[in-house]
Design a protein around this motif. Structure first.
Motif, PDB file in Angstrom:
ATOM      1  N   PRO A 111       0.769  -1.226   0.501  1.00  0.00           N
ATOM      2  CA  PRO A 111      -0.206   0.123  -0.111  1.00  0.00           C
ATOM      3  C   PRO A 111       0.849   1.536  -0.174  1.00  0.00           C
ATOM      4  O   PRO A 111       1.934   1.521   0.550  1.00  0.00           O
ATOM      5  N   ALA A 112       0.249   2.767  -0.826  1.00  0.00           N
ATOM      6  CA  ALA A 112       1.431   3.693  -0.832  1.00  0.00           C
ATOM      7  C   ALA A 112       0.892   4.170   0.720  1.00  0.00           C
ATOM      8  O   ALA A 112       0.262   3.769   2.081  1.00  0.00           O
ATOM      9  N   GLY A 113       2.059   4.297   1.163  1.00  0.00           N
ATOM     10  CA  GLY A 113       3.309   5.341   2.282  1.00  0.00           C
ATOM     11  C   GLY A 113       3.047   4.178   3.132  1.00  0.00           C
ATOM     12  O   GLY A 113       4.431   4.409   4.221  1.00  0.00           O
ATOM     13  N   ALA A 114       3.187   2.800   2.958  1.00  0.00           N
ATOM     14  CA  ALA A 114       4.031   2.076   3.676  1.00  0.00           C
ATOM     15  C   ALA A 114       5.358   2.126   3.589  1.00  0.00           C
ATOM     16  O   ALA A 114       5.687   2.119   2.263  1.00  0.00           O
ATOM     17  N   LEU A 115       6.084   1.172   4.534  1.00  0.00           N
ATOM     18  CA  LEU A 115       8.258   1.237   4.290  1.00  0.00           C
ATOM     19  C   LEU A 115       8.265  -0.351   3.681  1.00  0.00           C
ATOM     20  O   LEU A 115       7.416  -1.243   4.415  1.00  0.00           O
ATOM     21  N   MET A 116       8.745   0.178   2.878  1.00  0.00           N
ATOM     22  CA  MET A 116       9.463  -1.643   3.274  1.00  0.00           C
ATOM     23  C   MET A 116      10.927  -1.577   2.359  1.00  0.00           C
ATOM     24  O   MET A 116      11.439  -0.240   1.712  1.00  0.00           O
ATOM     25  N   THR A 117      11.207  -2.479   2.241  1.00  0.00           N
ATOM     26  CA  THR A 117      12.664  -2.705   2.209  1.00  0.00           C
ATOM     27  C   THR A 117      13.162  -3.654   0.476  1.00  0.00           C
ATOM     28  O   THR A 117      12.505  -4.646   0.294  1.00  0.00           O
ATOM     29  N   ALA A 150       4.050  -2.549  11.094  1.00  0.00           N
ATOM     30  CA  ALA A 150       4.360  -1.416  12.106  1.00  0.00           C
ATOM     31  C   ALA A 150       4.886  -2.213  13.566  1.00  0.00           C
ATOM     32  O   ALA A 150       5.741  -1.324  14.768  1.00  0.00           O
ATOM     33  N   GLU A 151       4.564  -3.204  13.586  1.00  0.00           N
ATOM     34  CA  GLU A 151       4.833  -3.384  14.638  1.00  0.00           C
ATOM     35  C   GLU A 151       6.298  -3.602  14.874  1.00  0.00           C
ATOM     36  O   GLU A 151       7.527  -3.917  15.887  1.00  0.00           O
ATOM     37  N   GLU A 152       6.968  -4.477  13.412  1.00  0.00           N
ATOM     38  CA  GLU A 152       8.668  -5.265  12.683  1.00  0.00           C
ATOM     39  C   GLU A 152       9.116  -3.529  13.011  1.00  0.00           C
ATOM     40  O   GLU A 152      10.449  -3.756  13.397  1.00  0.00           O
ATOM     41  N   MET A 153       8.610  -2.834  13.267  1.00  0.00           N
ATOM     42  CA  MET A 153       9.283  -1.319  12.699  1.00  0.00           C
ATOM     43  C   MET A 153      10.225  -1.082  13.987  1.00  0.00           C
ATOM     44  O   MET A 153      10.515   0.038  14.474  1.00  0.00           O
ATOM     45  N   GLY A 154       8.808  -0.889  14.897  1.00  0.00           N
ATOM     46  CA  GLY A 154       9.122  -0.738  16.505  1.00  0.00           C
ATOM     47  C   GLY A 154      10.072  -1.648  16.834  1.00  0.00           C
ATOM     48  O   GLY A 154      10.618  -1.879  18.440  1.00  0.00           O
TER      49      GLY A 154
END
Length: 171
Positions: A111-117, A150-154
């Motif tokens: 989705p637009a706005g999500a963070l990815m690698t 969001a959980e992984e980012m935190g």
């Protein structure tokens, strides 16, 4: 004797405490080649011939997904990565790039706005537009990609803060 014991305890426990805090950070998700360039998308766009064919691990915020007959493209606003290869979205962007994936990509999964690698190889550039401005996008042939929750980012981020003064924090 007590005056000598306190500095000794601090010298022994401080490195152990730092080691424990460092162990909390998740490991990188992709193993990178030792010779992988540490260039940003903006740097690659300036001199693409210098980086052609090199492996990169880049990340950022998803701008847009486009699906074509045999492949999909994800436009990404690049950000620097932390030690776990998570995009640091609070830093300034390092340019945009297009992640090229084989087959169909479900836009709801990206989705637009999500963070990815992404992990892949640089495969030239393509002219395009950002709004009305002309832009040169580096193209990354993606071998693997990961959209961060969001959980992984935190995870792995300490809630301990050091400072001087008085403050109130609400989360």
């Amino acid at each position: 004797m007590r005056n000598r014991l306190v500095p000794l305890l601090i010298r022994l426990t401080l490195p152990a405490a730092l080691l424990v805090l460092a162990a909390c950070a998740p490991a990188p998700i992709y193993k990178t080649a030792g010779n992988a360039p540490l260039a940003t998308p903006a740097q690659v766009a300036q001199t693409p011939e210098r980086y052609s064919g090199n492996e990169v691990v880049w990340g950022g915020r998803i701008v847009h997904v486009s699906n074509f007959q045999d492949y999909s493209e994800i436009e990404v606003l690049g950000y620097p990565l932390d030690s776990s290869q998570r995009p640091r979205a609070n830093d300034s962007g390092g340019g945009r790039f297009i992640a090229v994936l084989r087959g169909y990509v479900e836009p709801l999964d990206y989705p637009a706005g999500a963070l990815m690698t992404v992990d892949g190889k640089l495969n030239g550039t393509r002219a395009g537009k950002v709004g009305e401005a002309d832009y040169l996008f580096p193209l990354v042939d993606v071998a693997r990609s990961h959209v961060w929750t969001a959980e992984e980012m935190g995870k792995g981020r300490s809630n301990v803060r050091f400072g001087v003064g008085v403050g109130v924090g609400i989360r």
